[in-house]
Motif scaffolding. Structure first.
Motif, PDB file in Angstrom:
ATOM      1  N   ASN A 112       0.713  -1.373   0.641  1.00  0.00           N
ATOM      2  CA  ASN A 112       0.131  -0.065   0.272  1.00  0.00           C
ATOM      3  C   ASN A 112       0.803   1.080   0.069  1.00  0.00           C
ATOM      4  O   ASN A 112       1.725   1.132   0.115  1.00  0.00           O
ATOM      5  CB  ASN A 112      -1.190  -0.041   1.402  1.00  0.00           C
ATOM      6  CG  ASN A 112      -2.312  -1.171   1.089  1.00  0.00           C
ATOM      7  OD1 ASN A 112      -2.550  -1.422   0.808  1.00  0.00           O
ATOM      8  ND2 ASN A 112      -2.110  -2.242   2.297  1.00  0.00           N
ATOM      9  N   PHE A 113      -0.150   2.574   0.250  1.00  0.00           N
ATOM     10  CA  PHE A 113       1.308   3.561  -0.139  1.00  0.00           C
ATOM     11  C   PHE A 113       0.528   4.781   0.884  1.00  0.00           C
ATOM     12  O   PHE A 113      -0.777   4.217   2.285  1.00  0.00           O
ATOM     13  CB  PHE A 113       1.043   4.439  -1.702  1.00  0.00           C
ATOM     14  CG  PHE A 113      -0.459   4.616  -1.958  1.00  0.00           C
ATOM     15  CD1 PHE A 113      -0.632   6.638  -1.214  1.00  0.00           C
ATOM     16  CD2 PHE A 113      -0.696   4.257  -2.404  1.00  0.00           C
ATOM     17  CE1 PHE A 113      -1.056   6.884  -1.921  1.00  0.00           C
ATOM     18  CE2 PHE A 113      -2.291   4.600  -3.326  1.00  0.00           C
ATOM     19  CZ  PHE A 113      -2.716   5.895  -2.990  1.00  0.00           C
ATOM     20  N   ALA A 114       1.104   5.439   1.997  1.00  0.00           N
ATOM     21  CA  ALA A 114       0.057   6.490   2.427  1.00  0.00           C
ATOM     22  C   ALA A 114       0.628   7.870   2.480  1.00  0.00           C
ATOM     23  O   ALA A 114       1.548   8.148   1.515  1.00  0.00           O
ATOM     24  CB  ALA A 114       1.312   5.860   4.455  1.00  0.00           C
ATOM     25  N   TYR A 137      -6.861   7.528  -8.372  1.00  0.00           N
ATOM     26  CA  TYR A 137      -5.902   6.346  -8.419  1.00  0.00           C
ATOM     27  C   TYR A 137      -7.045   5.304  -7.601  1.00  0.00           C
ATOM     28  O   TYR A 137      -6.529   3.815  -9.140  1.00  0.00           O
ATOM     29  CB  TYR A 137      -4.999   6.175  -7.293  1.00  0.00           C
ATOM     30  CG  TYR A 137      -4.088   5.600  -7.609  1.00  0.00           C
ATOM     31  CD1 TYR A 137      -3.139   5.359  -8.475  1.00  0.00           C
ATOM     32  CD2 TYR A 137      -3.427   4.481  -6.763  1.00  0.00           C
ATOM     33  CE1 TYR A 137      -1.522   4.838  -8.220  1.00  0.00           C
ATOM     34  CE2 TYR A 137      -3.149   3.398  -6.539  1.00  0.00           C
ATOM     35  CZ  TYR A 137      -2.092   3.399  -7.709  1.00  0.00           C
ATOM     36  OH  TYR A 137      -1.823   2.565  -6.776  1.00  0.00           O
ATOM     37  N   GLU A 138      -7.477   4.668  -6.886  1.00  0.00           N
ATOM     38  CA  GLU A 138      -8.255   3.791  -6.531  1.00  0.00           C
ATOM     39  C   GLU A 138      -9.220   3.651  -7.376  1.00  0.00           C
ATOM     40  O   GLU A 138      -9.953   2.033  -7.303  1.00  0.00           O
ATOM     41  CB  GLU A 138      -8.704   3.836  -4.695  1.00  0.00           C
ATOM     42  CG  GLU A 138      -7.231   4.696  -4.486  1.00  0.00           C
ATOM     43  CD  GLU A 138      -7.721   4.343  -2.469  1.00  0.00           C
ATOM     44  OE1 GLU A 138      -8.805   4.593  -2.050  1.00  0.00           O
ATOM     45  OE2 GLU A 138      -6.396   3.989  -2.090  1.00  0.00           O
ATOM     46  N   THR A 144      -5.022  -3.032  -6.659  1.00  0.00           N
ATOM     47  CA  THR A 144      -3.981  -2.488  -6.234  1.00  0.00           C
ATOM     48  C   THR A 144      -3.819  -1.784  -4.867  1.00  0.00           C
ATOM     49  O   THR A 144      -4.405  -2.494  -3.870  1.00  0.00           O
ATOM     50  CB  THR A 144      -3.015  -1.955  -7.162  1.00  0.00           C
ATOM     51  OG1 THR A 144      -3.805  -0.587  -7.921  1.00  0.00           O
ATOM     52  CG2 THR A 144      -3.081  -2.691  -8.735  1.00  0.00           C
ATOM     53  N   GLU A 145      -2.288  -1.364  -5.494  1.00  0.00           N
ATOM     54  CA  GLU A 145      -1.793  -0.775  -3.736  1.00  0.00           C
ATOM     55  C   GLU A 145      -3.439   0.654  -2.949  1.00  0.00           C
ATOM     56  O   GLU A 145      -3.939   0.911  -4.611  1.00  0.00           O
ATOM     57  CB  GLU A 145      -1.063   0.027  -4.099  1.00  0.00           C
ATOM     58  CG  GLU A 145       0.352  -0.428  -3.914  1.00  0.00           C
ATOM     59  CD  GLU A 145       0.286  -0.709  -6.035  1.00  0.00           C
ATOM     60  OE1 GLU A 145       0.834  -1.551  -5.752  1.00  0.00           O
ATOM     61  OE2 GLU A 145      -0.235   0.156  -6.617  1.00  0.00           O
ATOM     62  N   ASP A 193       5.954  -2.628 -12.654  1.00  0.00           N
ATOM     63  CA  ASP A 193       4.409  -2.237 -12.748  1.00  0.00           C
ATOM     64  C   ASP A 193       3.808  -1.126 -11.393  1.00  0.00           C
ATOM     65  O   ASP A 193       3.366  -0.465 -11.170  1.00  0.00           O
ATOM     66  CB  ASP A 193       2.784  -3.171 -12.832  1.00  0.00           C
ATOM     67  CG  ASP A 193       2.855  -3.371 -14.066  1.00  0.00           C
ATOM     68  OD1 ASP A 193       2.987  -3.130 -15.112  1.00  0.00           O
ATOM     69  OD2 ASP A 193       2.578  -4.918 -13.861  1.00  0.00           O
ATOM     70  N   LYS A 194       3.899  -1.640 -10.220  1.00  0.00           N
ATOM     71  CA  LYS A 194       4.483  -0.913  -9.504  1.00  0.00           C
ATOM     72  C   LYS A 194       5.348   0.839  -9.310  1.00  0.00           C
ATOM     73  O   LYS A 194       4.964   2.002  -8.802  1.00  0.00           O
ATOM     74  CB  LYS A 194       5.064  -0.893  -8.044  1.00  0.00           C
ATOM     75  CG  LYS A 194       3.910  -2.593  -7.516  1.00  0.00           C
ATOM     76  CD  LYS A 194       4.288  -3.575  -6.012  1.00  0.00           C
ATOM     77  CE  LYS A 194       3.656  -4.515  -5.531  1.00  0.00           C
ATOM     78  NZ  LYS A 194       4.176  -4.718  -4.392  1.00  0.00           N
TER      79      LYS A 194
END
Length: 393
Positions: A112-114, A137-138, A144-145, A193-194
């Motif tokens: 994930n990201f923060a 994005y989501e 994904t993340e 891809d990330k």
């Protein structure tokens, strides 16, 4: 992609180097993209340098941005301090804000990201743009993340958000950290891809900020108001006391009102006033030790957080609470405007940062009377050193 310059600054007898790029916009006001060129790993932080350069290329392909974009490639705390020392005479008041790209998701183990936003005393409309970008994005990458938390603090990458400098900064990072700065970070674990998705997210925010004008603002404002109201509603579900919720309401409004630094529109104030809270509790946050400092008014005497204590001889330096810049003590110092009492400042920090609740972060521990006393003692120590002034009224 951009015009570049080497920035060489001498601070305390030490030369610090940085590289800065520039994409000229229609306005002299700027958005900064920050990455750390002088760290040895792919994600920390050569990847971020590449992302920022590629964003600059894409912005130039789109056209002339409304706001100029500056790429800042430096070391972290001391590097950023040196860059500001270089530019402060010409750019003070012209930098709208920054995105610090540091360890974005790129490895197989990054799930994930923060992000980290500044406390409300450093309001930034870019926070709401960031959260809108998260929604986009989501929706595009639903499996994904995800952005799993938004922490409120300062820190080594975020020192320029200090109100004495005035460059509110967002920290875009991964949410899971394994074996920090170690040989575990090898190219074989990079997931391309990330990397592409990290670039896409950072680019979405950067383009949204660089090309913001009145037309785009009017399209964006309703979503920003909805996001801010949703945040307030989520805060109320944790604790819906009047003192806390009325403070948080003013904080969320300050994010919306901050759009006025970029675009002049009466709709900004209207959107801010739509936010509301409906407290159901009358809990009051107070400690006996706070009453002892109700009439104490601290004010900053120097620019920038005093993390290095360079004004003092080495033998008189001592550790400051939370390492000065990482935890709640930084927010206490940042809020010193020469108007609020130290009692009110610490109370507001409690309300905003939830310091009465247990956390896994050693810089955000429950705010006991003993810790409050440590904060007060540190305030007087900094005043004696010349970093603050303290008066009793």
């Amino acid at each position: 992609a951009a015009d570049y310059e080497n920035v060489n600054i001498v601070i305390n007898g030490v030369e610090i180097n940085a590289v800065c790029g520039y994409v000229k916009g229609k306005s002299e006001k700027e958005i900064w993209l920050i990455a750390h060129l002088f760290e040895p790993f792919f994600t920390d932080n050569s990847l971020s340098v590449m992302i920022a350069i590629e964003i600059a290329k894409q912005i130039k392909k789109i056209g002339i941005p409304n706001f100029s974009v500056r790429l800042v490639f430096s070391a972290e705390t001391y590097g950023l301090a040196a860059v500001w020392d270089h530019y402060k005479d010409t750019l003070r008041g012209k930098v709208l804000g920054a995105l610090d790209i540091d360890t974005p998701p790129s490895y197989t183990f990054d799930e994930n990201f923060a992000t980290r936003f500044h406390p409300y005393c450093s309001p930034f409309y870019g926070n709401l743009v960031f959260l809108k970008c998260v929604e986009v994005y989501e929706a595009v990458f639903p499996n994904t993340e995800h952005c799993v938390y938004c922490r409120t603090q300062y820190g080594d990458d975020l020192i320029m958000g200090d109100p004495t400098i005035g460059i509110p900064t967002i920290y875009f990072e991964e949410a899971e950290c394994l074996h920090w700065h170690s040989s575990y970070w090898i190219p074989a674990r990079v997931e391309k891809d990330k990397v592409r998705r990290s670039f896409a997210f950072a680019a979405l925010w950067s383009v949204s900020m660089a090309f913001l004008d009145e037309k785009r603002l009017l399209e964006l404002l309703p979503d920003c108001g909805r996001i801010a109201q949703a945040r307030l509603d989520s805060f109320a579900r944790i604790e819906n006391s009047r003192q806390r919720m009325e403070y948080l309401l003013q904080g969320e409004r300050s994010w919306i009102l901050d759009f006025s630094r970029a675009v002049d529109s009466p709709e900004i104030e209207k959107e801010a006033q739509k936010l509301s809270v409906f407290p159901t509790e009358d809990k009051v946050y107070s400690y006996p030790v706070l009453e002892e400092i109700r009439n104490v008014i601290p004010q900053r005497a120097c620019e920038g957080f005093p993390y290095d204590l360079a004004k003092l001889p080495y033998e008189k330096r001592r550790p400051l609470p939370n390492g000065m810049i990482y935890g709640a003590f930084a927010t206490v110092v940042a809020k010193m405007d020469g108007k609020k009492s130290l009692c009110d400042i610490i109370t507001e920090v409690i309300l905003e940062q939830g310091l009465l609740e247990e956390t896994n972060n050693n810089h955000f521990v429950p705010l006991s009377e003993a810790l409050i006393k440590d904060y007060i003692d540190a305030v007087y120590y900094l005043a004696d050193a010349g970093y603050l002034t303290v008066k009793t009224v």
